[in-house]
Scaffold this motif. Structure first.
Motif, PDB file in Angstrom:
ATOM      1  N   ASP A 119       0.872  -1.171   0.000  1.00 12.08           N
ATOM      2  CA  ASP A 119       0.000   0.000   0.000  1.00 12.08           C
ATOM      3  C   ASP A 119       0.910   1.222   0.000  1.00 12.08           C
ATOM      4  OD1 ASP A 119      -2.149  -1.638   0.053  1.00 12.08           O
ATOM      5  OD2 ASP A 119      -2.936  -0.973   1.978  1.00 12.08           O
ATOM      6  N   SER A 120       0.767   2.066  -1.014  1.00 17.69           N
ATOM      7  CA  SER A 120       1.695   3.182  -1.198  1.00 17.69           C
ATOM      8  C   SER A 120       0.971   4.513  -1.147  1.00 17.69           C
ATOM      9  CB  SER A 120       2.420   3.053  -2.541  1.00 17.69           C
ATOM     10  OG  SER A 120       3.176   1.870  -2.579  1.00 17.69           O
ATOM     11  N   ALA A 121       1.704   5.543  -0.775  1.00 13.38           N
ATOM     12  CA  ALA A 121       1.146   6.890  -0.723  1.00 13.38           C
ATOM     13  C   ALA A 121       2.278   7.906  -0.829  1.00 13.38           C
ATOM     14  CB  ALA A 121       0.358   7.113   0.568  1.00 13.38           C
ATOM     15  N   VAL A 122       1.905   9.150  -1.157  1.00 12.07           N
ATOM     16  CA  VAL A 122       2.868  10.240  -1.259  1.00 12.07           C
ATOM     17  C   VAL A 122       2.428  11.366  -0.330  1.00 12.07           C
ATOM     18  CG1 VAL A 122       4.051  11.862  -2.781  1.00 12.07           C
ATOM     19  CG2 VAL A 122       3.291   9.655  -3.673  1.00 12.07           C
ATOM     20  N   ILE A 123       3.362  11.895   0.427  1.00 12.55           N
ATOM     21  CA  ILE A 123       3.108  13.070   1.273  1.00 12.55           C
ATOM     22  C   ILE A 123       3.677  14.280   0.544  1.00 12.55           C
ATOM     23  CG2 ILE A 123       3.697  14.232   3.433  1.00 12.55           C
ATOM     24  CD1 ILE A 123       3.632  10.455   3.271  1.00 12.55           C
ATOM     25  N   TYR A 124       2.799  15.182   0.124  1.00  4.62           N
ATOM     26  CA  TYR A 124       3.229  16.391  -0.577  1.00  4.62           C
ATOM     27  C   TYR A 124       3.378  17.540   0.423  1.00  4.62           C
ATOM     28  CZ  TYR A 124       2.839  14.935  -5.488  1.00  4.62           C
ATOM     29  OH  TYR A 124       3.043  14.348  -6.708  1.00  4.62           O
ATOM     30  N   LEU A 125       4.585  18.110   0.493  1.00  9.36           N
ATOM     31  CA  LEU A 125       4.833  19.245   1.371  1.00  9.36           C
ATOM     32  C   LEU A 125       4.328  20.542   0.759  1.00  9.36           C
ATOM     33  CD1 LEU A 125       8.452  18.386   2.557  1.00  9.36           C
ATOM     34  CD2 LEU A 125       6.262  17.602   3.466  1.00  9.36           C
ATOM     35  N   ARG A 126       4.334  20.595  -0.566  1.00 10.96           N
ATOM     36  CA  ARG A 126       3.785  21.747  -1.286  1.00 10.96           C
ATOM     37  C   ARG A 126       2.619  21.261  -2.141  1.00 10.96           C
ATOM     38  NH1 ARG A 126       9.541  22.675  -2.163  1.00 10.96           N
ATOM     39  NH2 ARG A 126      10.238  24.557  -1.035  1.00 10.96           N
ATOM     40  N   SER A 127       1.575  22.047  -2.209  1.00 11.82           N
ATOM     41  CA  SER A 127       0.424  21.676  -3.041  1.00 11.82           C
ATOM     42  C   SER A 127      -0.355  22.933  -3.386  1.00 11.82           C
ATOM     43  CB  SER A 127      -0.475  20.667  -2.313  1.00 11.82           C
ATOM     44  OG  SER A 127      -0.940  21.215  -1.091  1.00 11.82           O
ATOM     45  N   ASN A 128      -1.218  22.828  -4.391  1.00 15.06           N
ATOM     46  CA  ASN A 128      -2.102  23.939  -4.767  1.00 15.06           C
ATOM     47  C   ASN A 128      -3.416  23.353  -5.260  1.00 15.06           C
ATOM     48  OD1 ASN A 128      -1.723  23.160  -7.544  1.00 15.06           O
ATOM     49  ND2 ASN A 128       0.214  24.300  -7.533  1.00 15.06           N
ATOM     50  N   SER A 129      -4.254  24.200  -5.810  1.00 18.30           N
ATOM     51  CA  SER A 129      -5.587  23.753  -6.240  1.00 18.30           C
ATOM     52  C   SER A 129      -5.520  22.727  -7.365  1.00 18.30           C
ATOM     53  CB  SER A 129      -6.425  24.952  -6.677  1.00 18.30           C
ATOM     54  OG  SER A 129      -5.778  25.654  -7.744  1.00 18.30           O
ATOM     55  N   ASN A 130      -4.404  22.679  -8.082  1.00 15.61           N
ATOM     56  CA  ASN A 130      -4.266  21.725  -9.183  1.00 15.61           C
ATOM     57  C   ASN A 130      -3.654  20.389  -8.750  1.00 15.61           C
ATOM     58  OD1 ASN A 130      -5.250  23.582 -11.131  1.00 15.61           O
ATOM     59  ND2 ASN A 130      -3.236  24.559 -11.223  1.00 15.61           N
ATOM     60  N   THR A 131      -3.220  20.300  -7.507  1.00 15.49           N
ATOM     61  CA  THR A 131      -2.619  19.056  -7.032  1.00 15.49           C
ATOM     62  C   THR A 131      -3.713  18.009  -6.859  1.00 15.49           C
ATOM     63  OG1 THR A 131      -0.948  20.322  -5.823  1.00 15.49           O
ATOM     64  CG2 THR A 131      -1.197  17.987  -5.250  1.00 15.49           C
ATOM     65  N   PRO A 132      -3.588  16.859  -7.511  1.00 12.44           N
ATOM     66  CA  PRO A 132      -4.634  15.829  -7.419  1.00 12.44           C
ATOM     67  C   PRO A 132      -4.654  15.186  -6.037  1.00 12.44           C
ATOM     68  CG  PRO A 132      -2.731  14.962  -8.577  1.00 12.44           C
ATOM     69  CD  PRO A 132      -2.451  16.423  -8.345  1.00 12.44           C
ATOM     70  N   ASP A 133      -5.720  14.451  -5.756  1.00 11.21           N
ATOM     71  CA  ASP A 133      -5.839  13.728  -4.494  1.00 11.21           C
ATOM     72  C   ASP A 133      -5.188  12.358  -4.561  1.00 11.21           C
ATOM     73  OD1 ASP A 133      -7.247  15.778  -3.250  1.00 11.21           O
ATOM     74  OD2 ASP A 133      -9.160  15.066  -4.067  1.00 11.21           O
ATOM     75  N   GLU A 134      -4.849  11.932  -5.753  1.00  3.95           N
ATOM     76  CA  GLU A 134      -4.181  10.645  -5.910  1.00  3.95           C
ATOM     77  C   GLU A 134      -3.434  10.594  -7.238  1.00  3.95           C
ATOM     78  OE1 GLU A 134      -7.337   7.851  -5.572  1.00  3.95           O
ATOM     79  OE2 GLU A 134      -8.259   8.393  -7.482  1.00  3.95           O
ATOM     80  N   LEU A 135      -2.409   9.785  -7.285  1.00  8.72           N
ATOM     81  CA  LEU A 135      -1.724   9.489  -8.541  1.00  8.72           C
ATOM     82  C   LEU A 135      -2.401   8.286  -9.165  1.00  8.72           C
ATOM     83  CD1 LEU A 135       1.994   9.697  -7.314  1.00  8.72           C
ATOM     84  CD2 LEU A 135       0.668  11.504  -8.415  1.00  8.72           C
ATOM     85  N   LYS A 136      -2.492   8.274 -10.475  1.00 10.34           N
ATOM     86  CA  LYS A 136      -3.158   7.156 -11.155  1.00 10.34           C
ATOM     87  C   LYS A 136      -2.239   6.572 -12.219  1.00 10.34           C
ATOM     88  CE  LYS A 136      -7.919   8.700 -10.463  1.00 10.34           C
ATOM     89  NZ  LYS A 136      -9.207   9.044 -11.107  1.00 10.34           N
ATOM     90  N   ILE A 137      -2.157   5.260 -12.211  1.00  9.67           N
ATOM     91  CA  ILE A 137      -1.375   4.528 -13.209  1.00  9.67           C
ATOM     92  C   ILE A 137      -2.304   3.500 -13.833  1.00  9.67           C
ATOM     93  CG2 ILE A 137       0.605   3.013 -13.600  1.00  9.67           C
ATOM     94  CD1 ILE A 137       1.864   4.228 -11.066  1.00  9.67           C
ATOM     95  N   CYS A 138      -2.380   3.490 -15.145  1.00 16.21           N
ATOM     96  CA  CYS A 138      -3.209   2.508 -15.848  1.00 16.21           C
ATOM     97  C   CYS A 138      -2.317   1.418 -16.416  1.00 16.21           C
ATOM     98  CB  CYS A 138      -4.005   3.172 -16.971  1.00 16.21           C
ATOM     99  SG  CYS A 138      -5.068   2.011 -17.874  1.00 16.21           S
TER     100      CYS A 138
END
Length: 362
Positions: A119-138
């Motif tokens: 189970d993986s996740a990313v902690i973003y120290l910087r973000s804005n309104s365009n930062t998604p809530d998740e990364l997606k890989i197809c």
């Protein structure tokens, strides 16, 4: 694509190494789990090697590759990355890391290769309104498409109250990022500087409360203050007033907590006192060499055969295996630290040291 470490990656890894218990509430927040905080956190190897298109080996270093072991003995792998700035490569890096972690734990069953992704996740120290809530890989296999989704935690979305209410203490060193875009204005505004200082005085006071209540170890509080200082010194290096207001508060609090060196000294005294009491109350056990290294000798035969063999080098290595096993079994059965100490005629500090050392070293 090479892995580039930042001071913020180093801070994240230091917290995982020195205060691994802090990652448990973070995992609960990211994945909706209900860990109690009594789980064992095991740090796994965080280096992986890949071959680039030219056939050369390249090393990648993950921020965390860890396993949580529940009181029932159920284990689960997690992979967390701390990212200061989105650079367009995060999906690729997460896929590379996760695939390699999965392959390390591959299993063949009935002629089929099974790989279990963490189970993986990313902690973003910087973000804005365009930062998604998740990364997606197809992942496309023939006509099938499998979406691999990786949650993102945005540090700036959490207020100070939320951090303490959810025990997301691991985010405290990075709390200063929420003010980064305002540094220039704050640096020249006395009122804003006072407000910033008061906020960090609140942080320090609440850390004190957590330590006094027993919910946080003093050494953990000290580590959070020290690492918060390190982050603000790097992030606000061009803004002297901002840096000064925060580091004066958090730096002062570090002095009130037990540093690693003070903690080792206190433990040495405790071990020596325990050895003397063991000699006075029970049988004399010991090898002369063991005494020289500060080994706890037993008070009662059968129950305390060789407690905490201790030459307190580095992280107080060398606890007696039998005592460690007794403490671990009782802890995993749900006994509190104070009950374990009472049952085994140990001090609370000795039990905490065994559990803390076991968590870090495994």
């Amino acid at each position: 694509m090479e892995t580039i470490n930042t001071p913020y990656d180093d801070t994240f890894r230091t917290l995982l190494q020195d205060c691994p218990e802090l990652v448990v509430p973070l995992i609960n927040e990211l994945f909706g789990t209900n860990y109690t905080g009594r789980e064992v956190v095991v740090s796994n190897e965080n280096e992986i090697f890949l071959r680039n298109p030219e056939g050369k080996k390249e090393k990648r270093v993950t921020d965390s590759n860890l396993t949580l072991i529940s009181l029932k003995g159920i284990s689960k792998r997690y992979h967390l990355e701390c990212q200061s700035t989105a650079d367009g490569t995060m999906e690729i890096r997460m896929w590379e890391y996760d695939a390699q972690i999965a392959l390390r734990n591959k299993e063949y069953r009935d002629g089929v290769l099974y790989v279990n992704f963490p189970d993986s996740a990313v902690i973003y120290l910087r973000s804005n309104s365009n930062t998604p809530d998740e990364l997606k890989i197809c992942i496309c296999v023939g006509k099938k498409e499998i979406f691999y989704e990786i949650p993102i935690l945005k540090v700036k979305n959490y207020t100070l109250n939320e951090i303490f209410e959810k025990q997301l203490w691991m985010l405290i060193p990075f709390y200063i990022f929420r003010y980064e875009k305002e540094f220039r204005i704050i640096n020249g505004d006395e009122e804003r500087l006072r407000s910033l200082r008061m906020e960090y005085e609140n942080v320090a006071a609440r850390l004190d409360q957590e330590c006094q209540s027993g919910r946080m170890k003093p050494i953990t509080g000290g580590a959070l203050c020290e690492l918060a200082n390190n982050v603000v010194e790097k992030l606000a290096s061009k803004y002297d007033n901002v840096e000064k207001e925060v580091t004066e508060v958090m730096g002062g609090k570090v002095l009130n907590y037990r540093s690693k060196e003070i903690f080792r000294e206190a433990m040495e005294k405790g071990l020596e006192e325990g050895r003397r009491k063991g000699q006075e109350e029970g049988r004399e056990e010991g090898l002369e060499e063991g005494r020289k290294e500060g080994r706890l000798e037993g008070r009662l035969e059968g129950r305390l055969e060789g407690r905490l063999e201790g030459r307190l080098e580095g992280r107080l290595e060398g606890s007696n295996q039998k005592t460690v096993e007794l403490v671990t079994k009782k802890y995993q059965k749900g006994d509190s630290v104070s009950k374990i100490a009472e049952d085994l005629l140990m001090s609370v500090e000795e039990v905490e040291e065994i559990l803390g050392k076991m968590t870090v070293s495994q």
